[in-house]
Design an enzyme around this catalytic site. Structure first.
Site, mmCIF file in Angstrom:
data_model
loop_
_atom_site.group_PDB
_atom_site.id
_atom_site.type_symbol
_atom_site.label_atom_id
_atom_site.label_comp_id
_atom_site.label_asym_id
_atom_site.label_seq_id
_atom_site.Cartn_x
_atom_site.Cartn_y
_atom_site.Cartn_z
ATOM 1 N N GLY A 1 10.602 -0.383 -27.784
ATOM 2 C CA GLY A 1 10.518 -1.788 -28.156
ATOM 3 C C GLY A 1 11.149 -2.069 -29.513
ATOM 4 C CG PHE A 2 9.757 -3.062 -32.180
ATOM 5 C CD1 PHE A 2 10.272 -4.300 -32.543
ATOM 6 C CD2 PHE A 2 8.668 -3.015 -31.311
ATOM 7 C CE1 PHE A 2 9.706 -5.481 -32.054
ATOM 8 C CE2 PHE A 2 8.099 -4.181 -30.826
ATOM 9 C CZ PHE A 2 8.618 -5.420 -31.196
ATOM 10 N N GLY A 3 13.195 -0.272 -33.162
ATOM 11 C CA GLY A 3 13.762 0.833 -33.911
ATOM 12 C C GLY A 3 12.906 1.107 -35.143
ATOM 13 N N GLY A 4 13.228 2.177 -35.817
ATOM 14 C CA GLY A 4 12.610 2.450 -37.113
ATOM 15 C C GLY A 4 11.196 3.002 -37.069
ATOM 16 C CG MET B 1 13.445 0.147 -22.893
ATOM 17 S SD MET B 1 13.590 0.136 -24.690
ATOM 18 C CE MET B 1 15.373 -0.020 -24.830
ATOM 19 C CB SER C 1 20.275 3.219 -31.111
ATOM 20 O OG SER C 1 19.781 1.986 -30.624
ATOM 21 C CG ASP D 1 15.767 6.267 -27.646
ATOM 22 O OD1 ASP D 1 15.885 6.031 -28.857
ATOM 23 O OD2 ASP D 1 15.902 5.403 -26.751
ATOM 24 N N GLY D 2 14.059 7.926 -30.365
ATOM 25 C CA GLY D 2 12.972 7.358 -31.149
ATOM 26 C C GLY D 2 12.646 8.195 -32.374
ATOM 27 N N GLY D 3 12.996 7.676 -33.547
ATOM 28 C CA GLY D 3 12.682 8.380 -34.786
ATOM 29 C C GLY D 3 13.476 9.658 -34.980
ATOM 30 C CG HIS E 1 20.885 4.633 -26.875
ATOM 31 N ND1 HIS E 1 20.592 5.354 -25.737
ATOM 32 C CD2 HIS E 1 19.760 3.923 -27.167
ATOM 33 C CE1 HIS E 1 19.341 5.100 -25.360
ATOM 34 N NE2 HIS E 1 18.817 4.222 -26.207
ATOM 35 C CG ASP F 1 17.977 0.834 -27.409
ATOM 36 O OD1 ASP F 1 17.501 1.629 -26.571
ATOM 37 O OD2 ASP F 1 18.362 1.176 -28.538
ATOM 38 C CG HIS G 1 16.883 3.057 -23.086
ATOM 39 N ND1 HIS G 1 16.214 3.328 -24.269
ATOM 40 C CD2 HIS G 1 15.935 3.089 -22.117
ATOM 41 C CE1 HIS G 1 14.928 3.507 -24.028
ATOM 42 N NE2 HIS G 1 14.734 3.348 -22.732
ATOM 43 C CG MET H 1 14.529 -3.784 -25.672
ATOM 44 S SD MET H 1 13.648 -3.712 -27.235
ATOM 45 C CE MET H 1 14.344 -2.195 -27.929
ATOM 46 C CG MET I 1 11.126 6.451 -24.268
ATOM 47 S SD MET I 1 12.735 6.012 -24.972
ATOM 48 C CE MET I 1 12.253 5.238 -26.523
HETATM 49 C C1 DX5 Z 1 13.477 1.998 -29.013
HETATM 50 C C2 DX5 Z 1 14.871 2.244 -28.551
HETATM 51 C C3 DX5 Z 1 15.623 3.171 -29.393
HETATM 52 C C4 DX5 Z 1 15.822 2.708 -30.829
HETATM 53 C C5 DX5 Z 1 15.773 3.951 -31.652
HETATM 54 O O1 DX5 Z 1 12.835 1.197 -28.081
HETATM 55 O O2 DX5 Z 1 14.871 2.772 -27.231
HETATM 56 O O3 DX5 Z 1 16.869 3.506 -28.821
HETATM 57 O O4 DX5 Z 1 17.051 2.061 -31.045
HETATM 58 O O5 DX5 Z 1 15.790 3.588 -32.983
HETATM 59 P P1 DX5 Z 1 15.416 4.634 -34.130
HETATM 60 O O6 DX5 Z 1 16.414 5.730 -34.050
HETATM 61 O O7 DX5 Z 1 15.520 3.799 -35.367
HETATM 62 O O8 DX5 Z 1 14.017 5.109 -33.850
HETATM 63 ZN ZN ZN Z 2 16.831 3.523 -26.468
#
Ligand code: DX5
Ligand code: ZN
Length: 219
Positions: free
Chosen positions: A144-147, A70, A9, A177-179, A34, A36, A68, A38, A139
């Site tokens: 909304g946020f990575g990490g 959002m 991502s 997707d996510g974590g 990927h 993202d 993706h 938003m 998901m």
């Molecule tokens: C979150 C995104 C993800 C994000 C994942 O809203 O859709 O694609 O980049 O980031 P990680 O892998 O750090 O959870």
């Molecule tokens: Zn994503």
């Protein structure tokens, strides 16, 4: 079952040098990227728009663009993302718009399509769309946020969708997707998941090529 694919991502890349991050991901062997998108409405954050995809293409990034959206009104933007170089465009089930028509339109625009579910959305809500999609994205964090931390309570949802795929003989990809990291990703792989988005874990990996190879070798 589809061979496992990693989609780093770009959200976790260097936003001052997105092309450099995209090239680095490709150079590590990752077949997908990927992206993202938003809008500050459907999710409480903003990222980038179609012009960034077009600029990445102009900068020579050739990987498969897994886009993706959002967005509260994705149907308004799919043509722009297709034109900008998206290969696959996925849209959320939660907002109100004509999901089936938008999925069909994505294919007419020459892209693959995908349907996405938030953690609080049941697998049943997308079951009727399965014959019409190339990918289902589950998901494992609130978008909304990575990490954020991986939600292992989503594993039964992945298993359910994989079971429907098996029973029906449909061929859509199943993405998470996510974590996702090498540990949580492997738990998803065991359910039948074949496509793995990884932001933080990939871009922080000391050996990105080894990261890609590990996933490619999952049985
Ligand atoms: C979150 C995104 C993800 C994000 C994942 O809203 O859709 O694609 O980049 O980031 P990680 O892998 O750090 O959870
Ligand atoms: Zn994503």
């Amino acid at each position: 079952m589809h061979a496992p694919v990693l989609a780093p991502s770009l959200l976790a890349g260097d936003h001052a040098h997105l092309a450099a991050s995209a090239h680095a991901a490709a150079a590590s062997g990752a077949p997908w990227l990927h992206l993202d998108i938003m809008d500050g409405h459907f999710v409480p954050n903003l990222t980038f728009g179609p012009e960034v995809l077009a600029a990445l293409r102009r900068a020579g990034v050739k990987t498969f663009f897994d886009t993706h959206l959002m967005l509260a009104e994705p149907q308004r933007y799919i043509a722009a993302f297709a034109k900008a170089g998206a290969d696959l465009i996925s849209i959320h089930i939660e907002p109100s718009y004509d999901h089936a028509a938008t999925l069909a339109r994505i294919r007419e625009l020459g892209c693959q399509n995908g349907i996405v579910l938030n953690p609080g959305t049941s697998a049943d809500s997308i079951k009727h769309l399965l014959p019409h999609v190339d990918l289902v994205l589950v998901m494992t964090v609130q978008p909304g946020f990575g990490g954020q931390a991986f939600r292992s309570d989503m594993l039964p949802k992945l298993s359910q969708i994989a079971a429907w795929r098996q029973e029906s003989g449909l061929k859509f990809r199943l993405e998470v997707d996510g974590g996702v990291d090498l540990k949580t990703g492997q738990a998803c792989r065991a359910t039948g998941t074949d496509t793995f988005v990884a932001g933080t874990s990939f871009f922080r990996a000391t050996d990105q090529a080894a990261f890609v190879q590990t996933i490619a070798n999952w049985s």
